[in-house]
Design a protein around this motif. Structure first.
Motif, PDB file in Angstrom:
ATOM      1  N   SER A   1      -3.600  -8.410  -2.583  1.00 59.27           N
ATOM      2  CA  SER A   1      -4.807  -8.027  -3.071  1.00 59.27           C
ATOM      3  C   SER A   1      -5.322  -6.780  -2.009  1.00 59.27           C
ATOM      4  N   VAL A   2      -5.308  -7.193  -0.778  1.00 52.23           N
ATOM      5  CA  VAL A   2      -5.446  -6.111   0.291  1.00 52.23           C
ATOM      6  C   VAL A   2      -4.561  -4.916   0.139  1.00 52.23           C
ATOM      7  N   GLY A   3      -3.331  -5.385   0.100  1.00 55.35           N
ATOM      8  CA  GLY A   3      -2.509  -4.141  -0.198  1.00 55.35           C
ATOM      9  C   GLY A   3      -2.695  -3.351  -1.362  1.00 55.35           C
ATOM     10  N   LEU A   4      -3.092  -3.465  -2.425  1.00 51.63           N
ATOM     11  CA  LEU A   4      -3.374  -3.197  -3.674  1.00 51.63           C
ATOM     12  C   LEU A   4      -4.651  -2.240  -3.372  1.00 51.63           C
ATOM     13  N   LEU A   5      -5.752  -2.759  -2.516  1.00 57.02           N
ATOM     14  CA  LEU A   5      -7.031  -2.172  -2.414  1.00 57.02           C
ATOM     15  C   LEU A   5      -6.706  -1.004  -1.514  1.00 57.02           C
ATOM     16  N   MET A   6      -5.706  -1.231  -0.553  1.00 61.43           N
ATOM     17  CA  MET A   6      -5.720   0.170   0.261  1.00 61.43           C
ATOM     18  C   MET A   6      -4.471   1.040  -0.388  1.00 61.43           C
ATOM     19  N   GLY A   7      -3.932   0.451  -1.165  1.00 63.11           N
ATOM     20  CA  GLY A   7      -2.863   1.464  -1.814  1.00 63.11           C
ATOM     21  C   GLY A   7      -3.388   2.167  -3.159  1.00 63.11           C
ATOM     22  N   GLY A   8      -4.526   1.817  -3.658  1.00 60.18           N
ATOM     23  CA  GLY A   8      -5.216   2.411  -4.554  1.00 60.18           C
ATOM     24  C   GLY A   8      -4.164   2.378  -5.911  1.00 60.18           C
ATOM     25  N   SER A   9      -4.208   2.992  -6.807  1.00 57.93           N
ATOM     26  CA  SER A   9      -3.545   2.891  -8.241  1.00 57.93           C
ATOM     27  C   SER A   9      -1.968   2.980  -7.965  1.00 57.93           C
ATOM     28  N   LEU A  10      -1.678   3.870  -6.943  1.00 62.96           N
ATOM     29  CA  LEU A  10      -0.253   4.124  -6.823  1.00 62.96           C
ATOM     30  C   LEU A  10       0.424   2.517  -6.540  1.00 62.96           C
ATOM     31  N   SER A  11      -0.229   1.673  -5.836  1.00 68.51           N
ATOM     32  CA  SER A  11       0.317   0.454  -5.830  1.00 68.51           C
ATOM     33  C   SER A  11       0.526  -0.501  -7.034  1.00 68.51           C
ATOM     34  N   PHE A  12      -0.282   0.062  -8.092  1.00 69.80           N
ATOM     35  CA  PHE A  12       0.134  -0.998  -9.299  1.00 69.80           C
ATOM     36  C   PHE A  12       1.291  -0.231  -9.962  1.00 69.80           C
ATOM     37  N   GLY A  13       1.702  -1.149 -10.905  1.00 71.25           N
ATOM     38  CA  GLY A  13       3.022  -0.621 -11.848  1.00 71.25           C
ATOM     39  C   GLY A  13       4.127  -1.386 -11.026  1.00 71.25           C
ATOM     40  N   PRO A  14       5.172  -0.606 -10.703  1.00 74.08           N
ATOM     41  CA  PRO A  14       6.466  -0.810 -10.159  1.00 74.08           C
ATOM     42  C   PRO A  14       6.278  -1.754  -9.029  1.00 74.08           C
ATOM     43  N   ILE A  15       5.364  -1.483  -8.174  1.00 71.30           N
ATOM     44  CA  ILE A  15       5.287  -2.346  -6.781  1.00 71.30           C
ATOM     45  C   ILE A  15       4.590  -3.749  -6.970  1.00 71.30           C
ATOM     46  N   LEU A  16       3.615  -3.730  -8.058  1.00 67.21           N
ATOM     47  CA  LEU A  16       3.155  -5.171  -8.418  1.00 67.21           C
ATOM     48  C   LEU A  16       4.205  -6.111  -8.985  1.00 67.21           C
ATOM     49  N   THR A  17       5.074  -5.295  -9.962  1.00 66.40           N
ATOM     50  CA  THR A  17       6.286  -5.882 -10.350  1.00 66.40           C
ATOM     51  C   THR A  17       6.971  -6.605  -9.569  1.00 66.40           C
ATOM     52  N   VAL A  18       7.278  -5.783  -8.709  1.00 64.37           N
ATOM     53  CA  VAL A  18       8.270  -6.294  -7.780  1.00 64.37           C
ATOM     54  C   VAL A  18       7.623  -7.514  -6.734  1.00 64.37           C
ATOM     55  N   PHE A  19       6.405  -7.398  -6.347  1.00 68.33           N
ATOM     56  CA  PHE A  19       5.662  -8.273  -5.735  1.00 68.33           C
ATOM     57  C   PHE A  19       5.574  -9.789  -6.508  1.00 68.33           C
TER      58      PHE A  19
ATOM     59  N   ALA B   1       0.956  -1.219  -0.055  1.00 67.44           N
ATOM     60  CA  ALA B   1      -0.074   0.059  -0.012  1.00 67.44           C
ATOM     61  C   ALA B   1       0.832   1.212   0.184  1.00 67.44           C
ATOM     62  N   HIS B   2       2.100   1.193   0.773  1.00 71.04           N
ATOM     63  CA  HIS B   2       2.912   2.397   0.864  1.00 71.04           C
ATOM     64  C   HIS B   2       3.782   2.650  -0.423  1.00 71.04           C
ATOM     65  N   GLY B   3       3.848   1.388  -1.312  1.00 72.97           N
ATOM     66  CA  GLY B   3       4.731   1.562  -2.449  1.00 72.97           C
ATOM     67  C   GLY B   3       6.332   1.360  -1.914  1.00 72.97           C
ATOM     68  N   SER B   4       6.619   0.381  -1.097  1.00 73.95           N
ATOM     69  CA  SER B   4       7.971   0.045  -0.683  1.00 73.95           C
ATOM     70  C   SER B   4       8.265  -1.028  -1.205  1.00 73.95           C
ATOM     71  N   GLU B   5       9.205  -0.949  -2.095  1.00 82.03           N
ATOM     72  CA  GLU B   5       9.570  -2.289  -2.871  1.00 82.03           C
ATOM     73  C   GLU B   5      10.370  -3.125  -2.046  1.00 82.03           C
ATOM     74  N   TYR B   6      11.194  -2.328  -1.032  1.00 74.03           N
ATOM     75  CA  TYR B   6      12.267  -3.281  -0.025  1.00 74.03           C
ATOM     76  C   TYR B   6      11.227  -3.832   0.660  1.00 74.03           C
ATOM     77  N   CYS B   7      10.168  -3.143   1.293  1.00 76.42           N
ATOM     78  CA  CYS B   7       9.311  -3.977   2.465  1.00 76.42           C
ATOM     79  C   CYS B   7       8.728  -5.086   1.637  1.00 76.42           C
ATOM     80  N   VAL B   8       8.216  -4.897   0.505  1.00 74.36           N
ATOM     81  CA  VAL B   8       7.440  -5.984  -0.409  1.00 74.36           C
ATOM     82  C   VAL B   8       8.380  -7.189  -0.453  1.00 74.36           C
ATOM     83  N   ALA B   9       9.706  -7.006  -0.926  1.00 75.93           N
ATOM     84  CA  ALA B   9      10.577  -8.266  -1.090  1.00 75.93           C
ATOM     85  C   ALA B   9      10.951  -8.899   0.150  1.00 75.93           C
ATOM     86  N   ALA B  10      11.267  -8.164   1.138  1.00 75.94           N
ATOM     87  CA  ALA B  10      11.556  -8.555   2.659  1.00 75.94           C
ATOM     88  C   ALA B  10      10.505  -9.263   3.155  1.00 75.94           C
TER      89      ALA B  10
END
Length: 119
Positions: free
Chosen positions: A87-105, A58-67
């Motif tokens: 899915s929950v993180g994407l819901l709470m993060g909105g459109s900013l969670s898509f893109g790079p963060i979804l790719t990292v995840f 939700a916060h868009g932290s790729e480091y947190c996502v991977a770790a």
């Protein structure tokens, strides 16, 4: 953007080791807070780690996502649990969670659960 989650996680562990040599007291306080927050109580460690993962997405932290994805697997999370948490993180993060963060995840999930491995 993190291009290789495994390389990132290995590098992160190495960086923590180097930081420990430079400032052991700060690292001890931070890791103590982390361990205290993740101690099983009403919620188990896996659930708490999945919550951290959702917040990282939700916060868009790729480091947190991977770790946190790797830590959730260490705590017993399945591939499907990671995906539902995303899915929950994407819901709470909105459109900013898509893109790079979804790719990292998704790259991290693929690293943690290679094609054909049990989920």
């Amino acid at each position: 953007m993190i291009e290789d989650p495994k390389k990132f996680l290995d590098g992160f562990k190495e960086a923590v080791g180097r930081f420990a040599k430079a400032d052991k007291a700060t690292l001890k306080v931070f890791t103590g807070l982390n361990e205290n927050a993740l101690q099983p109580g009403i919620l188990d460690r896996k659930t708490k780690t999945l919550m951290c993962l959702a917040i990282g997405i939700a916060h868009g932290s790729e480091y947190c996502v991977a770790a946190r994805a790797a830590q959730a697997v260490e705590a017993g999370a399945s591939r499907q649990e990671l995906l539902e948490t995303a899915s929950v993180g994407l819901l709470m993060g909105g459109s900013l969670s898509f893109g790079p963060i979804l790719t990292v995840f998704m790259d991290t999930v693929a690293t943690l659960f290679p094609e054909g491995s049990a989920s």
